[in-house]
Design a protein around this motif. Structure first.
Motif, PDB file in Angstrom:
ATOM      1  N   UNK A  64       4.069  15.022  -6.221  1.00 60.14           N
ATOM      2  CA  UNK A  64       3.551  13.736  -5.753  1.00 60.14           C
ATOM      3  C   UNK A  64       3.806  13.557  -4.260  1.00 60.14           C
ATOM      4  N   UNK A  65       2.828  12.955  -3.595  1.00 60.49           N
ATOM      5  CA  UNK A  65       2.974  12.504  -2.218  1.00 60.49           C
ATOM      6  C   UNK A  65       2.845  10.991  -2.233  1.00 60.49           C
ATOM      7  N   UNK A  66       3.917  10.307  -1.821  1.00 60.68           N
ATOM      8  CA  UNK A  66       3.970   8.844  -1.864  1.00 60.68           C
ATOM      9  C   UNK A  66       4.135   8.323  -0.437  1.00 60.68           C
ATOM     10  N   UNK A  67       3.189   7.486  -0.002  1.00 62.00           N
ATOM     11  CA  UNK A  67       3.203   6.965   1.364  1.00 62.00           C
ATOM     12  C   UNK A  67       3.135   5.446   1.321  1.00 62.00           C
ATOM     13  N   UNK A  68       4.090   4.797   1.984  1.00 64.27           N
ATOM     14  CA  UNK A  68       4.083   3.342   2.116  1.00 64.27           C
ATOM     15  C   UNK A  68       4.113   2.958   3.586  1.00 64.27           C
ATOM     16  N   UNK A  85       6.935  -0.760  -2.569  1.00 68.62           N
ATOM     17  CA  UNK A  85       6.188  -0.076  -3.622  1.00 68.62           C
ATOM     18  C   UNK A  85       6.460   1.430  -3.597  1.00 68.62           C
ATOM     19  N   UNK A  86       6.484   1.987  -2.386  1.00 69.02           N
ATOM     20  CA  UNK A  86       6.739   3.431  -2.264  1.00 69.02           C
ATOM     21  C   UNK A  86       8.121   3.791  -2.784  1.00 69.02           C
ATOM     22  N   UNK A  87       9.114   2.955  -2.480  1.00 72.74           N
ATOM     23  CA  UNK A  87      10.473   3.211  -2.976  1.00 72.74           C
ATOM     24  C   UNK A  87      10.509   3.163  -4.509  1.00 72.74           C
ATOM     25  N   UNK A  90       8.484   6.059  -6.112  1.00 64.33           N
ATOM     26  CA  UNK A  90       9.192   7.336  -5.926  1.00 64.33           C
ATOM     27  C   UNK A  90      10.290   7.493  -6.966  1.00 64.33           C
ATOM     28  N   UNK A  91      11.080   6.442  -7.152  1.00 70.30           N
ATOM     29  CA  UNK A  91      12.159   6.485  -8.139  1.00 70.30           C
ATOM     30  C   UNK A  91      11.616   6.728  -9.544  1.00 70.30           C
ATOM     31  N   UNK A  92      10.535   6.016  -9.896  1.00 67.76           N
ATOM     32  CA  UNK A  92       9.964   6.155 -11.234  1.00 67.76           C
ATOM     33  C   UNK A  92       9.393   7.548 -11.459  1.00 67.76           C
ATOM     34  N   UNK A  93       8.692   8.087 -10.474  1.00 69.89           N
ATOM     35  CA  UNK A  93       8.083   9.405 -10.632  1.00 69.89           C
ATOM     36  C   UNK A  93       9.136  10.509 -10.693  1.00 69.89           C
ATOM     37  N   UNK A  94      10.182  10.393  -9.900  1.00 67.67           N
ATOM     38  CA  UNK A  94      11.255  11.391  -9.979  1.00 67.67           C
ATOM     39  C   UNK A  94      11.930  11.348 -11.349  1.00 67.67           C
ATOM     40  N   UNK A  95      12.058  10.164 -11.905  1.00 64.07           N
ATOM     41  CA  UNK A  95      12.623  10.025 -13.246  1.00 64.07           C
ATOM     42  C   UNK A  95      11.734  10.711 -14.284  1.00 64.07           C
ATOM     43  N   UNK A  96      10.439  10.769 -14.006  1.00 61.95           N
ATOM     44  CA  UNK A  96       9.497  11.396 -14.923  1.00 61.95           C
ATOM     45  C   UNK A  96       9.244  12.865 -14.589  1.00 61.95           C
ATOM     46  N   UNK A  97      10.064  13.435 -13.716  1.00 66.49           N
ATOM     47  CA  UNK A  97       9.998  14.879 -13.467  1.00 66.49           C
ATOM     48  C   UNK A  97       9.113  15.313 -12.321  1.00 66.49           C
ATOM     49  N   UNK A 100       8.741  14.669  -5.589  1.00 71.18           N
ATOM     50  CA  UNK A 100       8.110  13.641  -4.756  1.00 71.18           C
ATOM     51  C   UNK A 100       8.468  13.837  -3.286  1.00 71.18           C
ATOM     52  N   UNK A 101       7.439  13.813  -2.453  1.00 67.58           N
ATOM     53  CA  UNK A 101       7.606  13.763  -1.000  1.00 67.58           C
ATOM     54  C   UNK A 101       7.249  12.339  -0.588  1.00 67.58           C
ATOM     55  N   UNK A 102       8.252  11.561  -0.156  1.00 66.69           N
ATOM     56  CA  UNK A 102       8.048  10.136   0.129  1.00 66.69           C
ATOM     57  C   UNK A 102       8.092   9.884   1.631  1.00 66.69           C
ATOM     58  N   UNK A 103       7.107   9.118   2.124  1.00 70.12           N
ATOM     59  CA  UNK A 103       7.027   8.767   3.532  1.00 70.12           C
ATOM     60  C   UNK A 103       6.977   7.253   3.684  1.00 70.12           C
TER      61      UNK A 103
END
Length: 290
Positions: A64-68, A85-87, A90-97, A100-103
């Protein structure tokens, strides 16, 4: 003595041969035992090295690429929700495996480099997810994610400084991703609109490659006003439906998106209706079940 001499020499030779054979046997046994011992001690190392190489080389299949983006110099006020929202996502997607690259408050170069990193991770079995929260602008029926350092005075500047959603999807397809999932919380009123000659409310209809799924915060050409909550309405509902603590099985991403769309439409009495588009050829899940 002469009579017994040949027999004595013969007996002595036989005894010497027997002793030599015994010595050779002992040496062979010693060499064999040493080799066997070395083999036993080497085998676990070989297996461990193989396991380590396999675990290192095996890529993540959920990327995943997450940008806020919230602080735009040309906007009247900062956007507070996209970064929150990005934070949260990111937390939810990492919990689901997901890997994540978060910006946060990404510049054009930040976003270009992030897309390059995303492409480098894609494999044939990868599920790729893109989330963008911030300002999105349509120009020439194409939708662009706007970085915080964009200098926009006319439509051509959007093509120069923005990052095309379609281009990211095409890159993921080109590099062989099995499925592409996109969430765009960017259907806001264009802060540069007064500088444009043409009307450019909201996002344009996005052309999806095969096996893709898209959720936008509003229908094409429409805008959605920000709520007063910590998170946007779209991300709040999306996280509520991704969370499956009581579910035994993963839920299909398309079902989660549809549930999110219906919940927001009902809660706003039809004032905000997210859009879901799909070219999926197979079921894709965002969660793993619990």
């Amino acid at each position: 003595m002469k009579l017994f001499g040949p027999f004595f020499r013969l007996g002595t030779s036989r005894r010497l041969l027997a002793v030599a054979a015994a010595l050779v046997g002992m040496v062979s046994l010693g060499i064999g035992a040493h080799a066997a011992l070395n083999k036993r001690t080497a085998e676990p190392v070989k297996v461990a090295a193989s396991d380590q190489a396999e675990s290192t080389a095996k890529p993540s299949t959920r990327i995943a690429l997450v940008i806020g983006n919230g602080h735009y110099p040309d906007a009247n006020a900062p956007l507070t929700q996209p970064i929150n929202d990005a934070h949260a996502l990111t937390s939810a997607l990492r919990h689901e495996g997901f890997d994540v690259d978060a910006l946060e408050d990404a510049t054009h170069d930040d976003m270009v480099r992030a897309v390059a990193r995303l492409k480098s991770k894609v494999r044939a079995d990868s599920v790729v997810m893109l989330f963008f929260g911030g300002y999105g602008i349509q120009v020439g029926r194409e939708s662009y994610m706007i970085p915080v350092d964009a200098t926009i005075w006319k439509e051509a500047d959007v093509r120069r400084d923005g990052v095309s959603v379609e281009a990211v999807l095409d890159a993921a397809k080109e590099y062989g991703a099995s499925a592409k999932v996109v969430v765009l919380d960017a259907s806001r009123r264009n802060p540069y609109e007064r500088r444009f000659r043409a009307f450019s409310h909201g996002l344009a209809p996005i052309s999806l490659p095969d096996n893709s799924l898209l959720l936008t915060s509003a229908s094409p050409g429409r805008v959605a006003d920000d709520s007063t909550g910590l998170n946007s309405v779209l991300v709040t509902e999306l996280l509520n439906h991704i969370d499956t603590k009581r579910a035994d099985q993963p839920q299909a991403a398309e079902a989660i998106f549809d549930q999110t769309r219906v919940a927001i439409s009902r809660a706003s009495d039809g004032a905000q209706v997210p859009a879901v588009s799909s070219t999926l050829l197979e079921e894709v899940s965002l969660n793993v079940g619990h």
